[in-house]
Design an enzyme around this catalytic site. Structure first.
Site, PDB file in Angstrom:
ATOM      1  CB  CYS A 140       4.220  -3.494  -0.060  1.00 22.01           C
ATOM      2  SG  CYS A 140       5.373  -4.668  -0.804  1.00 22.01           S
ATOM      3  N   GLY A 181       7.512  -9.748  -4.521  1.00 21.94           N
ATOM      4  CA  GLY A 181       7.639 -10.762  -5.556  1.00 21.94           C
ATOM      5  C   GLY A 181       6.327 -11.130  -6.213  1.00 21.94           C
ATOM      6  CG  PHE A 182       3.469 -12.863  -4.922  1.00 20.83           C
ATOM      7  CD1 PHE A 182       2.903 -13.979  -5.523  1.00 20.83           C
ATOM      8  CD2 PHE A 182       4.492 -13.059  -3.993  1.00 20.83           C
ATOM      9  CE1 PHE A 182       3.339 -15.264  -5.200  1.00 20.83           C
ATOM     10  CE2 PHE A 182       4.937 -14.330  -3.663  1.00 20.83           C
ATOM     11  CZ  PHE A 182       4.353 -15.433  -4.274  1.00 20.83           C
ATOM     12  CG  ASN A 191      11.494  -6.120  -0.431  1.00 20.22           C
ATOM     13  OD1 ASN A 191      11.598  -7.099  -1.160  1.00 20.22           O
ATOM     14  ND2 ASN A 191      11.866  -6.149   0.836  1.00 20.22           N
ATOM     15  CD  GLU A 215       8.252   2.023   3.786  1.00 17.38           C
ATOM     16  OE1 GLU A 215       8.818   0.940   3.567  1.00 17.38           O
ATOM     17  OE2 GLU A 215       7.179   2.354   3.253  1.00 17.38           O
ATOM     18  N   GLY A 225       4.890  -6.918   3.712  1.00 17.08           N
ATOM     19  CA  GLY A 225       5.331  -8.146   4.341  1.00 17.08           C
ATOM     20  C   GLY A 225       5.675  -9.205   3.309  1.00 17.08           C
ATOM     21  CG  HIS A 250       8.200  -0.339   0.498  1.00 21.86           C
ATOM     22  ND1 HIS A 250       9.008  -1.062   1.352  1.00 21.86           N
ATOM     23  CD2 HIS A 250       7.376  -1.246  -0.081  1.00 21.86           C
ATOM     24  CE1 HIS A 250       8.693  -2.345   1.282  1.00 21.86           C
ATOM     25  NE2 HIS A 250       7.704  -2.474   0.410  1.00 21.86           N
ATOM     26  CD  GLN A 304       1.338  -8.117  -3.221  1.00 27.71           C
ATOM     27  OE1 GLN A 304       1.356  -9.062  -2.439  1.00 27.71           O
ATOM     28  NE2 GLN A 304       2.453  -7.646  -3.779  1.00 27.71           N
ATOM     29  N   GLY A 325       5.901 -13.243   1.500  1.00 32.95           N
ATOM     30  CA  GLY A 325       5.069 -14.381   1.145  1.00 32.95           C
ATOM     31  C   GLY A 325       4.033 -14.087   0.077  1.00 32.95           C
ATOM     32  CB  SER A 336       9.346  -7.428   2.518  1.00 29.67           C
ATOM     33  OG  SER A 336       8.133  -6.797   2.826  1.00 29.67           O
TER      34      SER A 336
END
Length: 369
Positions: free
Chosen positions: A255, A299-300, A297, A347, A228, A345, A259, A230, A50
């Site tokens: 995560c 950014g979107f 973690n 995990e 992941g 997350h 999305q 992007g 990520s």
């Protein structure tokens, strides 16, 4: 600056500069400059897919205290482009350490910078937003550094899943006779694999470009959407795949997977000002009023009002969780078909263990599907 170090600096695209000492491998390097608030897990962060194409600013001052080890890897390589630190440590005398932190960065070709006023840098990012930038050797002119930053693509609209995905399918056998789960690899972490296999499940991992029919042909019991890097808005080909899977197999996402599932039911995503990265994010489950401290973690985020219900092509959906820092959506559940997701997350690699039970919940759902 000590005698065995040379000067370096962080430069952001808005012209903000932060000086320090070069450590690790030689620069220059560019990417999106972000920060994480975790007090440990620096090796896990650097090897988390990520963080692909990003330069990590660590808010905790001492980084490297317990060295690095093979057990600390979250993937097969380092994905972050650089480490930005206040006080780096290179000792390797911790019981589990295989190597010193800075030696590890150097040997893997990853630049770092030490002695940075990371508090000032993080305050700047919080006010101006995460942006492109780089770590540059002290002798490089700011003019040349700016040219390199300008050449770095924006994270908005960027498909990084294709950069981090596996080239061929992989199978991770479970420690028992549990269900078989098919996952699209948009940047999976080793700790996710361990959380499934240790519970007896077999995880079949496929390249992110794999179509829905191939996943259905695998005859897996369920579908898992991993996290992941992007922009999820650049991954419509995966969203189309997810839409074909919803209602045909139980789907669980985290995560980036959250999305993508949210986009599949018709919601939009947007870029956060400076993202959520760290191990101390409080998230409230609006169905139970329980609060979990979570590892995040990203950014979107998904656009919507937590707690509301909406109609989708797959029936009614509910936005189930809220981030108590900024009120953003942290969970979605489809009420008419078996599908749901969370933004954080579970995990916990690294992070708190508050949400590990989500893996058990998903496996129970598969057992009764």
């Amino acid at each position: 600056m000590t005698a065995d170090r040379v000067s370096a600096y962080v430069l952001l695209e808005d012209g903000a500069r932060f000086d320090g000492d070069a450590v690790g491998a030689p620069g220059p390097v560019t990417g999106e400059v972000v920060f994480t608030t975790g007090m440990s897990g620096y090796q896990e962060s650097m090897s988390d897919p990520s963080f692909a194409r990003q330069l990590i600013t660590f808010t905790y001052p001492h980084i490297g205290n317990y060295g690095v080890s093979e057990a600390g890897m979250e993937s097969d390589r380092i994905h972050a482009r650089a480490a930005i630190m206040r006080a780096a440590v290179n000792q390797a005398d911790a019981p589990a350490a295989d190597q010193g932190w800075l030696d590890w960065l150097r040997d893997n070709g990853i630049p770092g910078i030490d002695g940075v006023d990371t508090r000032a840098l993080v305050r700047h990012i919080r006010e101006a937003g995460a942006m492109r930038g780089g770590v540059f050797p002290g002798e490089m002119s700011e003019g040349e550094a700016h040219e390199r930053i300008d050449a770095e693509p924006s994270m908005v609209g960027r498909d990084l899943a294709r950069e981090v995905t596996i080239p061929e399918p992989l199978v991770f056998e479970g420690e028992g006779d549990g269900p078989r789960i098919a996952a699209l690899d948009t940047g999976i972490k080793h700790s996710i694999v361990r959380n499934f296999t240790s519970r007896g499940a077999t995880l079949e991992l496929y390249p992110c470009t794999t179509g829905a029919q191939a996943l259905l042909d695998s005859d897996a019991d369920g579908i898992f959407l991993v996290h992941g890097p992007g922009d999820p808005a650049a991954l419509d080909y995966i969203v189309d795949t997810v839409r074909e899977l919803i209602g045909r197999k139980p789907v669980f996402g985290i995560c980036l997977g959250h999305q993508l599932l949210s986009r599949a039911v018709g919601l939009e995503t947007f870029k956060l000002p400076f993202g959520h990265r760290g191990a101390n994010h409080p998230v409230k489950d609006l169905r139970t009023d329980r609060i979990a401290i979570t590892s995040q973690n990203h950014g979107f985020a998904v656009r919507g009002e937590p707690g509301t219900r909406l109609q989708s092509d797959f029936g009614e959906a509910e936005l189930t969780h809220v981030n108590l820092y900024d009120g953003t959506v942290e969970g979605l559940r489809l009420l008419d078909v078996p599908a749901g997701c969370v933004q954080y997350h579970p995990e916990a690699g690294p992070g708190p263990n508050d949400s590990l039970a989500l893996f058990d919940d998903y496996l129970r759902e598969l057992a009764h599907a």
